[in-house]
Scaffold this motif. Sequence first.
Motif, PDB file in Angstrom:
ATOM      1  N   LEU A  46      -1.104  -0.627 -11.886  1.00  0.00           N
ATOM      2  CA  LEU A  46      -0.117  -1.816 -11.687  1.00  0.00           C
ATOM      3  C   LEU A  46      -0.466  -2.990 -12.904  1.00  0.00           C
ATOM      4  N   HIS A  47       0.555  -3.265 -13.567  1.00  0.00           N
ATOM      5  CA  HIS A  47       0.399  -4.416 -14.474  1.00  0.00           C
ATOM      6  C   HIS A  47       0.189  -5.875 -14.075  1.00  0.00           C
ATOM      7  N   GLY A  48      -0.050  -6.843 -14.658  1.00  0.00           N
ATOM      8  CA  GLY A  48       0.037  -8.259 -14.247  1.00  0.00           C
ATOM      9  C   GLY A  48       1.291  -8.828 -14.589  1.00  0.00           C
ATOM     10  N   TYR A  49       1.169 -10.201 -14.711  1.00  0.00           N
ATOM     11  CA  TYR A  49       2.284 -11.097 -14.873  1.00  0.00           C
ATOM     12  C   TYR A  49       2.509 -10.922 -16.374  1.00  0.00           C
ATOM     13  N   GLY A  50       3.825 -10.987 -16.554  1.00  0.00           N
ATOM     14  CA  GLY A  50       4.509 -10.616 -17.750  1.00  0.00           C
ATOM     15  C   GLY A  50       3.898  -9.398 -18.646  1.00  0.00           C
ATOM     16  N   GLY A  51       3.735  -8.497 -17.984  1.00  0.00           N
ATOM     17  CA  GLY A  51       2.980  -7.070 -18.485  1.00  0.00           C
ATOM     18  C   GLY A  51       3.973  -6.159 -18.584  1.00  0.00           C
ATOM     19  N   SER A  52       3.645  -4.843 -19.124  1.00  0.00           N
ATOM     20  CA  SER A  52       4.419  -3.891 -19.205  1.00  0.00           C
ATOM     21  C   SER A  52       3.773  -2.716 -19.291  1.00  0.00           C
ATOM     22  N   GLY A  53       4.301  -1.588 -19.586  1.00  0.00           N
ATOM     23  CA  GLY A  53       3.662  -0.333 -20.203  1.00  0.00           C
ATOM     24  C   GLY A  53       2.487  -0.327 -20.960  1.00  0.00           C
ATOM     25  N   ARG A  54       2.559  -1.346 -21.838  1.00  0.00           N
ATOM     26  CA  ARG A  54       1.348  -1.678 -22.880  1.00  0.00           C
ATOM     27  C   ARG A  54       0.316  -2.025 -22.277  1.00  0.00           C
ATOM     28  N   SER A  55       0.315  -2.887 -21.148  1.00  0.00           N
ATOM     29  CA  SER A  55      -0.975  -3.401 -20.460  1.00  0.00           C
ATOM     30  C   SER A  55      -1.629  -2.344 -20.046  1.00  0.00           C
ATOM     31  N   SER A  56      -1.278  -1.205 -19.395  1.00  0.00           N
ATOM     32  CA  SER A  56      -1.945   0.017 -18.908  1.00  0.00           C
ATOM     33  C   SER A  56      -2.094   1.258 -19.934  1.00  0.00           C
ATOM     34  N   GLY A  87       9.648  11.438 -16.025  1.00  0.00           N
ATOM     35  CA  GLY A  87       8.262  12.432 -15.913  1.00  0.00           C
ATOM     36  C   GLY A  87       8.528  13.499 -15.041  1.00  0.00           C
ATOM     37  N   HIS A  88       7.667  14.437 -15.047  1.00  0.00           N
ATOM     38  CA  HIS A  88       7.374  15.450 -14.032  1.00  0.00           C
ATOM     39  C   HIS A  88       6.123  15.823 -13.710  1.00  0.00           C
ATOM     40  N   TRP A  89       5.991  15.901 -12.234  1.00  0.00           N
ATOM     41  CA  TRP A  89       4.866  16.053 -11.604  1.00  0.00           C
ATOM     42  C   TRP A  89       4.703  17.619 -11.068  1.00  0.00           C
ATOM     43  N   THR A  90       3.929  18.365 -11.783  1.00  0.00           N
ATOM     44  CA  THR A  90       3.894  19.812 -11.376  1.00  0.00           C
ATOM     45  C   THR A  90       2.806  19.720 -10.130  1.00  0.00           C
ATOM     46  N   GLY A  91       2.925  20.977  -9.343  1.00  0.00           N
ATOM     47  CA  GLY A  91       2.337  20.912  -8.068  1.00  0.00           C
ATOM     48  C   GLY A  91       0.929  21.071  -8.354  1.00  0.00           C
ATOM     49  N   ASN A  92       0.466  21.715  -9.527  1.00  0.00           N
ATOM     50  CA  ASN A  92      -1.109  22.075  -9.859  1.00  0.00           C
ATOM     51  C   ASN A  92      -1.589  21.196 -10.491  1.00  0.00           C
ATOM     52  N   THR A  93      -0.968  19.941 -10.876  1.00  0.00           N
ATOM     53  CA  THR A  93      -1.754  18.778 -11.786  1.00  0.00           C
ATOM     54  C   THR A  93      -2.784  18.127 -11.001  1.00  0.00           C
ATOM     55  N   THR A  94      -4.301  18.284 -11.865  1.00  0.00           N
ATOM     56  CA  THR A  94      -5.291  17.510 -11.330  1.00  0.00           C
ATOM     57  C   THR A  94      -5.174  16.048 -11.581  1.00  0.00           C
ATOM     58  N   ARG A  95      -5.677  15.189 -10.827  1.00  0.00           N
ATOM     59  CA  ARG A  95      -5.759  13.854 -10.944  1.00  0.00           C
ATOM     60  C   ARG A  95      -4.628  13.033 -11.584  1.00  0.00           C
ATOM     61  N   PRO A  96      -3.386  13.156 -11.138  1.00  0.00           N
ATOM     62  CA  PRO A  96      -2.203  12.669 -11.435  1.00  0.00           C
ATOM     63  C   PRO A  96      -2.190  11.320 -11.467  1.00  0.00           C
ATOM     64  N   ILE A  97      -1.628  10.535 -12.591  1.00  0.00           N
ATOM     65  CA  ILE A  97      -1.365   9.247 -12.743  1.00  0.00           C
ATOM     66  C   ILE A  97      -0.072   8.782 -12.721  1.00  0.00           C
ATOM     67  N   ILE A  98       0.301   7.648 -12.257  1.00  0.00           N
ATOM     68  CA  ILE A  98       1.598   7.232 -12.231  1.00  0.00           C
ATOM     69  C   ILE A  98       1.507   5.771 -12.595  1.00  0.00           C
ATOM     70  N   GLN A  99       2.502   5.542 -13.808  1.00  0.00           N
ATOM     71  CA  GLN A  99       2.323   4.218 -14.126  1.00  0.00           C
ATOM     72  C   GLN A  99       3.612   3.440 -13.854  1.00  0.00           C
ATOM     73  N   VAL A 100       3.240   2.146 -13.369  1.00  0.00           N
ATOM     74  CA  VAL A 100       4.360   1.445 -12.505  1.00  0.00           C
ATOM     75  C   VAL A 100       4.984   0.101 -13.574  1.00  0.00           C
ATOM     76  N   ILE A 101       5.902   0.170 -13.926  1.00  0.00           N
ATOM     77  CA  ILE A 101       6.599  -0.921 -14.565  1.00  0.00           C
ATOM     78  C   ILE A 101       7.412  -1.666 -13.921  1.00  0.00           C
ATOM     79  N   ARG A 106       7.934 -11.168 -14.458  1.00  0.00           N
ATOM     80  CA  ARG A 106       7.438 -12.706 -14.231  1.00  0.00           C
ATOM     81  C   ARG A 106       7.992 -12.848 -12.811  1.00  0.00           C
ATOM     82  N   ASN A 107       7.834 -12.337 -11.893  1.00  0.00           N
ATOM     83  CA  ASN A 107       8.315 -12.764 -10.625  1.00  0.00           C
ATOM     84  C   ASN A 107       7.279 -12.885  -9.745  1.00  0.00           C
ATOM     85  N   ALA A 108       6.874 -13.955  -9.594  1.00  0.00           N
ATOM     86  CA  ALA A 108       5.353 -14.623  -8.872  1.00  0.00           C
ATOM     87  C   ALA A 108       5.727 -14.517  -7.295  1.00  0.00           C
ATOM     88  N   ASN A 109       6.575 -13.825  -6.693  1.00  0.00           N
ATOM     89  CA  ASN A 109       7.014 -13.721  -5.227  1.00  0.00           C
ATOM     90  C   ASN A 109       5.996 -12.336  -5.230  1.00  0.00           C
TER      91      ASN A 109
END
Length: 282
Positions: A46-56, A87-101, A106-109
Amino acid sequence: MKKWGFLLSGGFLVAIIVGILLINQRPNQARQQANRVHDSAPTFYLHGYGGSGRSSDSMIAAAEERGRATKVLTAIVSRTGQVELEGHWTGNTTRPIIQVIYKNNRNANYRQNGEWFKRVLIAVNRQHHFKQFNVVAHSMGNLTLAFYLANNAQNKKMPQLTKFVSIAGHYAGIIGMDDRANQNHLAKNGRPQQINATYRQLMGLRHRLPKNQIQYLNIYGDLSDGSDSDGRVSNVSSQSLRYLVAPRAKSYQEVQFKGSNAQHSKLYENEAVNKAVIDFLW
């Protein structure tokens, strides 16, 4: 008779050996099963305020390189809270990562962001069922998760959080907004002496979080310039997480990084931070 006695005693010995092997095998099987569950649990960034994919991006790249993890999905949250998965998550993937954008980055709620993260979990779970998950969050991303937990920590219908890496969390204020350098202090029990509105809303976590389930790694930076902060967030504000979660945590640890590379936005590009995150998660 001696022959039968020998055979019986021999058979008894074999039975004992087999029993010992079976007893030893069960813990090994349990450990292997636990490792499989652990390695199949997705980790959300999860990125921070004003962040994007580049943040992580750099943190995820380090995890893929050193932690043998794999980015499988990008969850894009629209300005109205709709979730699109790429993207695609196959069943045998080890340690899967999901990037949330978050498109509305800039929503401070924080409460709304938390509810939208719930939508992310539901959307991903529909595509690929999972029971446990981890989170790595930076800055405002920590408040996104904190408010998600405030409303859903006891919801057994949702996947359960098992590991949380908090990086530069501003739980008790942001310098220049509702905090100043060296203004706040922690009591012996970790409670900040000055409590803002956001922190007050999170106080219920002390009673709502599941017991002995979540492991926490709290990472924060100190510029070593006398401000006791990373330039944006005071160490007290970051460390105030302990009071909220430690009473019901499975484990809780803090790691402080110092120097110019411990600046607020540089923490997620810091190699030492990446190593600490990877060692904690995997």
